[in-house]
Design a protein around this motif. Structure first.
Motif, PDB file in Angstrom:
ATOM      1  N   PHE A  48       0.856  -1.196   0.000  1.00 29.06           N
ATOM      2  CA  PHE A  48       0.000   0.000   0.000  1.00 29.06           C
ATOM      3  C   PHE A  48       0.883   1.234   0.000  1.00 29.06           C
ATOM      4  N   HIS A  49       0.462   2.264  -0.729  1.00 25.52           N
ATOM      5  CA  HIS A  49       1.136   3.563  -0.644  1.00 25.52           C
ATOM      6  C   HIS A  49       0.064   4.643  -0.705  1.00 25.52           C
ATOM      7  N   PRO A  50       0.054   5.563   0.275  1.00 24.24           N
ATOM      8  CA  PRO A  50      -1.015   6.569   0.344  1.00 24.24           C
ATOM      9  C   PRO A  50      -1.076   7.513  -0.851  1.00 24.24           C
ATOM     10  N   HIS A  51       0.034   7.700  -1.545  1.00 23.68           N
ATOM     11  CA  HIS A  51       0.039   8.608  -2.702  1.00 23.68           C
ATOM     12  C   HIS A  51      -0.081   7.864  -4.028  1.00 23.68           C
ATOM     13  N   GLY A  52      -0.249   6.562  -3.964  1.00 25.80           N
ATOM     14  CA  GLY A  52      -0.390   5.759  -5.178  1.00 25.80           C
ATOM     15  C   GLY A  52       0.828   4.896  -5.432  1.00 25.80           C
ATOM     16  N   ILE A  53       0.602   3.741  -6.015  1.00 32.10           N
ATOM     17  CA  ILE A  53       1.673   2.803  -6.347  1.00 32.10           C
ATOM     18  C   ILE A  53       2.489   3.390  -7.500  1.00 32.10           C
ATOM     19  N   LYS A  54       3.816   3.371  -7.363  1.00 38.93           N
ATOM     20  CA  LYS A  54       4.680   3.912  -8.409  1.00 38.93           C
ATOM     21  C   LYS A  54       4.868   2.860  -9.498  1.00 38.93           C
ATOM     22  N   VAL A  55       4.675   3.293 -10.748  1.00 38.93           N
ATOM     23  CA  VAL A  55       4.791   2.394 -11.887  1.00 38.93           C
ATOM     24  C   VAL A  55       5.594   3.043 -13.011  1.00 38.93           C
ATOM     25  N   ARG A  56       6.087   2.194 -13.901  1.00 39.97           N
ATOM     26  CA  ARG A  56       6.678   2.654 -15.161  1.00 39.97           C
ATOM     27  C   ARG A  56       5.700   2.261 -16.257  1.00 39.97           C
ATOM     28  N   LEU A  57       5.346   3.224 -17.090  1.00 42.60           N
ATOM     29  CA  LEU A  57       4.439   2.944 -18.197  1.00 42.60           C
ATOM     30  C   LEU A  57       5.225   2.390 -19.383  1.00 42.60           C
ATOM     31  N   GLU A  58       4.503   1.839 -20.349  1.00 45.99           N
ATOM     32  CA  GLU A  58       5.150   1.273 -21.535  1.00 45.99           C
ATOM     33  C   GLU A  58       5.943   2.310 -22.309  1.00 45.99           C
ATOM     34  N   ASP A  59       5.551   3.605 -22.192  1.00 45.45           N
ATOM     35  CA  ASP A  59       6.283   4.664 -22.901  1.00 45.45           C
ATOM     36  C   ASP A  59       7.486   5.182 -22.104  1.00 45.45           C
ATOM     37  N   GLY A  60       7.733   4.592 -20.920  1.00 50.27           N
ATOM     38  CA  GLY A  60       8.896   4.969 -20.120  1.00 50.27           C
ATOM     39  C   GLY A  60       8.619   5.967 -19.017  1.00 50.27           C
ATOM     40  N   ASN A  61       7.454   6.604 -19.028  1.00 51.98           N
ATOM     41  CA  ASN A  61       7.112   7.552 -17.965  1.00 51.98           C
ATOM     42  C   ASN A  61       6.959   6.832 -16.628  1.00 51.98           C
ATOM     43  N   VAL A  62       7.396   7.487 -15.550  1.00 51.29           N
ATOM     44  CA  VAL A  62       7.293   6.930 -14.203  1.00 51.29           C
ATOM     45  C   VAL A  62       6.478   7.883 -13.338  1.00 51.29           C
ATOM     46  N   GLY A  63       5.512   7.332 -12.602  1.00 56.43           N
ATOM     47  CA  GLY A  63       4.702   8.150 -11.710  1.00 56.43           C
ATOM     48  C   GLY A  63       3.844   7.273 -10.820  1.00 56.43           C
ATOM     49  N   ARG A  64       3.029   7.950  -9.994  1.00 59.54           N
ATOM     50  CA  ARG A  64       2.164   7.242  -9.057  1.00 59.54           C
ATOM     51  C   ARG A  64       0.747   7.131  -9.610  1.00 59.54           C
ATOM     52  N   VAL A  65       0.172   5.926  -9.501  1.00 57.83           N
ATOM     53  CA  VAL A  65      -1.166   5.666 -10.036  1.00 57.83           C
ATOM     54  C   VAL A  65      -2.206   6.456  -9.242  1.00 57.83           C
ATOM     55  N   GLN A  66      -3.035   7.205  -9.961  1.00 64.38           N
ATOM     56  CA  GLN A  66      -4.129   7.962  -9.365  1.00 64.38           C
ATOM     57  C   GLN A  66      -5.468   7.269  -9.600  1.00 64.38           C
ATOM     58  N   GLU A  67      -5.557   6.610 -10.755  1.00 67.80           N
ATOM     59  CA  GLU A  67      -6.807   5.919 -11.083  1.00 67.80           C
ATOM     60  C   GLU A  67      -6.524   4.792 -12.061  1.00 67.80           C
ATOM     61  N   ILE A  68      -7.209   3.686 -11.870  1.00 70.83           N
ATOM     62  CA  ILE A  68      -7.121   2.570 -12.802  1.00 70.83           C
ATOM     63  C   ILE A  68      -8.268   2.731 -13.786  1.00 70.83           C
ATOM     64  N   VAL A  69      -7.913   2.931 -15.053  1.00 72.99           N
ATOM     65  CA  VAL A  69      -8.910   3.198 -16.082  1.00 72.99           C
ATOM     66  C   VAL A  69      -9.532   1.908 -16.584  1.00 72.99           C
ATOM     67  N   ASP A  70      -8.689   0.885 -16.754  1.00 69.09           N
ATOM     68  CA  ASP A  70      -9.130  -0.375 -17.332  1.00 69.09           C
ATOM     69  C   ASP A  70      -8.876  -1.487 -16.340  1.00 69.09           C
TER      70      ASP A  70
END
Length: 75
Positions: A48-70
């Motif tokens: 768990f992370h209060p600010h969102g799980i940190k991920v790397r997207l397929e395009d290389g961008n890295v950030g914290r998940v705010q919402e799961i779209v799919d």
């Protein structure tokens, strides 16, 4: 009655490679601007992370998940 659950990306078990998500990049944290993409890698090791799980997207961008779209059920 229909119920809609928006997964906010704070629980690692809700996030998996291949999901379409909206993240906030480090440089966009002040504005809250979101970037949409597909998860390639999960970078947060804790469950768990209060600010969102940190991920790397397929395009290389890295950030914290705010919402799961799919959700996996849609795939």
């Amino acid at each position: 009655t229909q119920y809609f659950f928006i997964m906010n990306g704070q629980n690692r078990e809700d996030v998996s490679p291949g999901l379409e998500v909206e993240i906030v990049l480090k440089e966009d944290q002040r504005t809250g601007k979101r970037t949409r993409g597909v998860v390639a890698d999960i970078l947060t090791s804790s469950a768990f992370h209060p600010h969102g799980i940190k991920v790397r997207l397929e395009d290389g961008n890295v950030g914290r998940v705010q919402e799961i779209v799919d959700s996996p059920a849609k795939q």
